[in-house]
Design a protein around this motif. Structure first.
Motif, PDB file in Angstrom:
ATOM      1  N   GLY A 111       0.743  -1.010   0.178  1.00 20.73           N
ATOM      2  CA  GLY A 111      -0.095  -0.088  -0.071  1.00 20.73           C
ATOM      3  C   GLY A 111       0.737   1.206  -0.048  1.00 20.73           C
ATOM      4  O   GLY A 111       0.376   2.250   0.626  1.00 20.73           O
ATOM      5  N   THR A 112       2.084   1.182  -0.581  1.00 18.25           N
ATOM      6  CA  THR A 112       2.949   2.393  -0.560  1.00 18.25           C
ATOM      7  C   THR A 112       2.717   3.163  -1.791  1.00 18.25           C
ATOM      8  O   THR A 112       3.609   4.032  -1.945  1.00 18.25           O
ATOM      9  CB  THR A 112       4.366   1.983  -0.399  1.00 18.25           C
ATOM     10  OG1 THR A 112       4.809   0.946  -1.295  1.00 18.25           O
ATOM     11  CG2 THR A 112       4.389   1.432   0.967  1.00 18.25           C
ATOM     12  N   GLY A 113       1.964   2.601  -2.686  1.00 19.16           N
ATOM     13  CA  GLY A 113       1.873   3.427  -4.230  1.00 19.16           C
ATOM     14  C   GLY A 113       2.604   2.800  -5.311  1.00 19.16           C
ATOM     15  O   GLY A 113       3.723   2.348  -4.844  1.00 19.16           O
ATOM     16  N   PRO A 114       2.384   3.031  -6.304  1.00 15.30           N
ATOM     17  CA  PRO A 114       3.157   2.529  -7.515  1.00 15.30           C
ATOM     18  C   PRO A 114       4.298   3.133  -7.797  1.00 15.30           C
ATOM     19  O   PRO A 114       4.565   4.339  -7.289  1.00 15.30           O
ATOM     20  CB  PRO A 114       2.245   2.706  -8.681  1.00 15.30           C
ATOM     21  CG  PRO A 114       1.313   3.682  -8.331  1.00 15.30           C
ATOM     22  CD  PRO A 114       1.470   3.583  -6.929  1.00 15.30           C
ATOM     23  N   ASP A 115       5.363   2.774  -8.546  1.00 15.60           N
ATOM     24  CA  ASP A 115       6.702   3.392  -9.063  1.00 15.60           C
ATOM     25  C   ASP A 115       6.518   4.288 -10.055  1.00 15.60           C
ATOM     26  O   ASP A 115       6.622   3.709 -11.383  1.00 15.60           O
ATOM     27  CB  ASP A 115       7.682   2.176  -9.246  1.00 15.60           C
ATOM     28  CG  ASP A 115       8.855   2.737  -9.536  1.00 15.60           C
ATOM     29  OD1 ASP A 115       9.135   3.905  -9.437  1.00 15.60           O
ATOM     30  OD2 ASP A 115      10.097   1.899  -9.946  1.00 15.60           O
ATOM     31  N   LEU A 116       5.919   5.430  -9.983  1.00 12.42           N
ATOM     32  CA  LEU A 116       5.505   6.233 -11.036  1.00 12.42           C
ATOM     33  C   LEU A 116       6.893   6.462 -11.759  1.00 12.42           C
ATOM     34  O   LEU A 116       6.614   6.580 -12.987  1.00 12.42           O
ATOM     35  CB  LEU A 116       4.706   7.451 -10.636  1.00 12.42           C
ATOM     36  CG  LEU A 116       3.293   7.322  -9.681  1.00 12.42           C
ATOM     37  CD1 LEU A 116       2.914   8.326  -9.232  1.00 12.42           C
ATOM     38  CD2 LEU A 116       2.355   6.847 -11.102  1.00 12.42           C
TER      39      LEU A 116
END
Length: 232
Positions: free
Chosen positions: A177-182
């Motif tokens: 839940g840390t966010g995608p690697d944009l």
């Protein structure tokens, strides 16, 4: 291989199941030895067919990503019984299967089995030969753990070796839940011209989907956010 403009494509949400010893396990941060059988409101128990059906009923779609962890970690043959059960439970759905493919003979056996579309993980490769040999018959997964790229640099840097569909797999973000690697996704989108690029790891909900769309991704591989009800 042509990569001309085909107009805008819909963003795909591709549900994910991770198989271990014939059961679906809950993936977290790529620490595969610690994965435990899944507990989800989408289905009772952890049978692959039931979990796959629950995920697809939640988000729709016609693709399902299956990571066969026994094959990836131990070099075993793909879990045919589980894959067949999932295929029966989800007619009309294409299975993207990562089973640690590392040699052409094993990969060709899988292709001819008709059990799904193979995913070639960079972490299992020594060079680009297998990816080049399969071309668009396979999906390439560019695997990273933190800042460490897994597998040969040529697969991460030389877009000419890539098939039409490429996954940016950030293992340390899976299930966290840390966010995608944009940043990583944007880099691969820029390198890949009009190839379809999919993010995997860290997607939390609709806001992350919107950010990935803006970054040029064609879709995302998701599990936890579907199980937890944040993406439906």
């Amino acid at each position: 291989m042509s990569h001309g403009s085909e107009g805008p494509r819909p963003f795909r949400l591709i549900p994910v199941i991770d198989l271990r010893h014939g059961r679906v396990v809950r993936a977290r941060a790529g620490e595969r030895d610690a994965y435990a059988p899944i507990d989800t409101p989408l289905a009772r128990g952890s049978k692959p067919a039931d979990i796959a059906r629950g995920l697809l009923e939640a988000v729709g779609g016609d693709r399902l990503y299956v990571a066969d962890l026994d094959a990836i970690m131990d070099g075993t043959e793909p879990d045919r019984a589980s894959l067949e059960a999932v295929a029966r439970a989800c007619p009309g759905v294409t299975l993207w299967v990562d089973a640690g493919f590392s040699d052409l003979s094993g990969l060709e056996r899988f292709v001819h089995s008709g059990l799904g579309h193979p995913v070639i993980g960079s972490e299992s490769q020594r060079d680009a030969a297998l990816v080049r040999a399969l071309g668009d018959r396979a999906v390439l997964s560019l695997d990273c753990r933190g800042e460490t790229r897994l597998g040969p640099d040529i697969l991460h840097d030389d877009a000419e070796a890539w098939p039409e569909e490429v996954i940016v797999m950030t293992l340390a973000r899976v299930g966290t839940g840390t966010g995608p690697d944009l940043f990583g996704v944007s880099r691969v989108v820029a390198l890949g011209e009009n190839r379809r690029i999919y993010a995997a790891g860290g997607v939390r909900g609709p806001e992350d989907v919107a950010r990935l769309r803006e970054a040029g991704a064609a879709g995302a591989l998701v599990a936890s956010a579907i199980h937890d009800g944040r993406l439906r």
